[in-house]
Motif scaffolding. Structure first.
Motif, short mmCIF file in Angstrom:
data_model
loop_
_atom_site.label_atom_id
_atom_site.label_comp_id
_atom_site.label_asym_id
_atom_site.label_seq_id
_atom_site.Cartn_x
_atom_site.Cartn_y
_atom_site.Cartn_z
N ALA A 16 -26.96 78.63 9.60
CA ALA A 16 -26.29 78.12 10.88
C ALA A 16 -26.12 79.17 11.76
O ALA A 16 -26.19 78.76 13.12
N ARG A 17 -25.71 80.35 11.49
CA ARG A 17 -25.43 81.42 12.32
C ARG A 17 -26.72 81.98 13.05
O ARG A 17 -26.66 81.80 14.39
N ASN A 18 -27.99 81.85 12.43
CA ASN A 18 -29.09 82.11 13.20
C ASN A 18 -29.55 80.95 14.08
O ASN A 18 -29.94 81.34 15.24
N LEU A 19 -29.31 79.70 13.58
CA LEU A 19 -29.57 78.86 14.78
C LEU A 19 -28.77 78.68 15.77
O LEU A 19 -29.29 78.59 16.90
N ILE A 20 -27.51 79.02 15.58
CA ILE A 20 -26.68 79.01 16.93
C ILE A 20 -26.75 80.31 17.82
O ILE A 20 -26.85 80.07 19.03
N ARG A 21 -27.38 81.47 17.13
CA ARG A 21 -27.78 82.56 18.05
C ARG A 21 -28.86 82.21 19.09
O ARG A 21 -28.86 82.52 20.11
N MET A 22 -29.87 81.49 18.22
CA MET A 22 -31.02 81.13 19.07
C MET A 22 -30.93 80.09 20.06
O MET A 22 -31.36 80.10 21.24
N LEU A 23 -29.85 79.14 19.73
CA LEU A 23 -29.59 78.16 21.00
C LEU A 23 -28.92 78.74 21.90
O LEU A 23 -29.37 78.54 23.03
N GLN A 24 -27.86 79.52 21.79
CA GLN A 24 -27.37 80.27 22.80
C GLN A 24 -28.34 81.29 23.77
O GLN A 24 -28.00 81.51 24.87
N ASP A 25 -29.06 81.90 22.95
CA ASP A 25 -30.12 82.82 23.70
C ASP A 25 -31.03 81.94 24.66
O ASP A 25 -31.46 82.50 25.74
N ILE A 26 -31.31 80.74 24.32
CA ILE A 26 -32.25 79.85 24.88
C ILE A 26 -31.36 79.52 26.20
O ILE A 26 -32.00 79.53 27.42
N ASP A 27 -29.95 78.91 25.88
CA ASP A 27 -29.35 78.57 27.09
C ASP A 27 -27.81 78.67 27.00
O ASP A 27 -27.37 78.27 25.81
N LYS A 28 -27.16 79.42 27.66
CA LYS A 28 -25.69 79.78 27.61
C LYS A 28 -24.77 78.54 27.53
O LYS A 28 -23.74 78.67 27.32
N ARG A 29 -25.37 77.43 28.31
CA ARG A 29 -24.71 76.17 28.54
C ARG A 29 -24.53 75.13 26.98
O ARG A 29 -24.01 74.22 27.11
N ILE A 30 -25.33 75.80 26.09
CA ILE A 30 -25.41 74.83 24.91
C ILE A 30 -23.96 75.15 24.13
O ILE A 30 -23.59 76.48 23.90
N LEU A 31 -23.06 74.06 23.69
CA LEU A 31 -21.91 74.43 23.21
C LEU A 31 -22.09 73.88 21.91
O LEU A 31 -22.59 72.52 21.72
N VAL A 32 -21.60 74.56 20.84
CA VAL A 32 -21.43 73.79 19.49
C VAL A 32 -20.05 73.47 19.21
O VAL A 32 -18.99 74.18 19.17
N GLU A 33 -19.99 72.11 18.97
CA GLU A 33 -18.82 71.14 18.95
C GLU A 33 -18.24 71.31 17.53
O GLU A 33 -17.18 71.37 17.36
N ALA A 34 -19.33 71.54 16.53
CA ALA A 34 -18.84 71.36 15.09
C ALA A 34 -20.03 72.17 14.42
O ALA A 34 -21.10 71.68 14.57
#
Length: 259
Positions: A16-34
């Protein structure tokens, strides 16, 4: 892309941490709601939060069951990208119906491609994808999951004999030949590639350790720490060389062993 609200359903914290890091590296506007870790937790959250998210990244196998159980208990009407260790061509059913999947271990490029597909499917002027309901797709995959290879017909001396998949301790490739090794130390040549085996073997029983080895859970006796964050497996019968798990695949392997 405007702000994208994402929900992650994954029971392995490191994944989960790895996925969140990759998502936010791709676009800072991606917000993890839950971040949800189980079927039961996901059912409660999705029931209470029907409109506060845009996209779901979901593992198929969770600690308390298959994530498909979520769809039987609550409504998810947003796109879902499955992040899974199921390496089965049957998963193409999801892609063909406007839903994507990413195989573990994933990388940032794969995540990026899945997000691009999401944008194409949901962008202004894009036609609504002609897809089956999630429940029906889930039922298709569960049915196909039952059809993993049960046995191999192999040459032994001057005859053909059946070898049950579950009795193979490990598969090994060398010089473009694939071998199946069983508990009594017999070894058979298998007329399949490691990639084909990876698709046809039950992922609950077998793990693709690296390019050379696929190991049976029952054959693993010890897991030892190795250099540079890797793991070394001690299996029975003994293998001709070390079976190493790369640092990148350690979280996936631990999750597999703990289920």
């Amino acid at each position: 892309m405007n702000e994208l609200r994402v929900v992650i359903v994954e029971d392995e914290p490191a994944t989960a941490r790895n996925l969140i890091r990759m998502l936010q590296d791709i676009d800072k506007r991606i917000l993890v709601e839950a971040k949800l870790t189980s079927v039961s937790e996901a059912v409660v959250w999705f029931t209470a939060n029907t409109t506060v998210y845009d996209l779901v990244f979901m593992d198929i196998r969770l600690a308390d069951g298959l994530s498909f159980d979520i769809f039987n208990q609550t409504m998810i009407d947003r796109p879902v990208i499955f992040v899974t260790a199921y390496n089965d061509y049957a998963l193409d059913a999801f892609k063909n119906n406007g839903i994507d999947y990413i195989l573990k271990p994933f990388d940032q490029q794969e995540i990026g491609k899945a997000l691009e597909k999401y944008k194409r499917l949901t962008g202004a002027g894009a036609p609504a994808p002609d897809r089956l309901p999630l429940k029906e797709l889930a039922e298709q995959l569960l049915q196909l999951k039952k059809n993993y290879r049960k046995s191999f017909l192999v040459h032994y001396r001057d005859k053909l004999i059946p070898v049950e998949s579950a009795k193979v301790c490990w598969f090994y490739t060398a010089n473009e030949i694939v071998y199946a090794h069983v508990a009594d130390n017999r070894q058979y040549v298998i007329d399949l590639t490691m990639e084909q085996l990876d698709k046809e073997l039950d992922p609950e029983v077998f793990f693709r350790a690296n390019r050379q080895f696929i190991v049976n859970r029952a054959a693993i006796q010890e897991v030892n720490f190795y250099f540079n964050g890797r793991l070394s497996l001690k299996v029975n019968p003994e293998t001709p060389e070390k079976v190493l798990i790369s640092k990148a695949r350690v979280p996936e392997f631990k999750s597999w062993m703990n289920k």
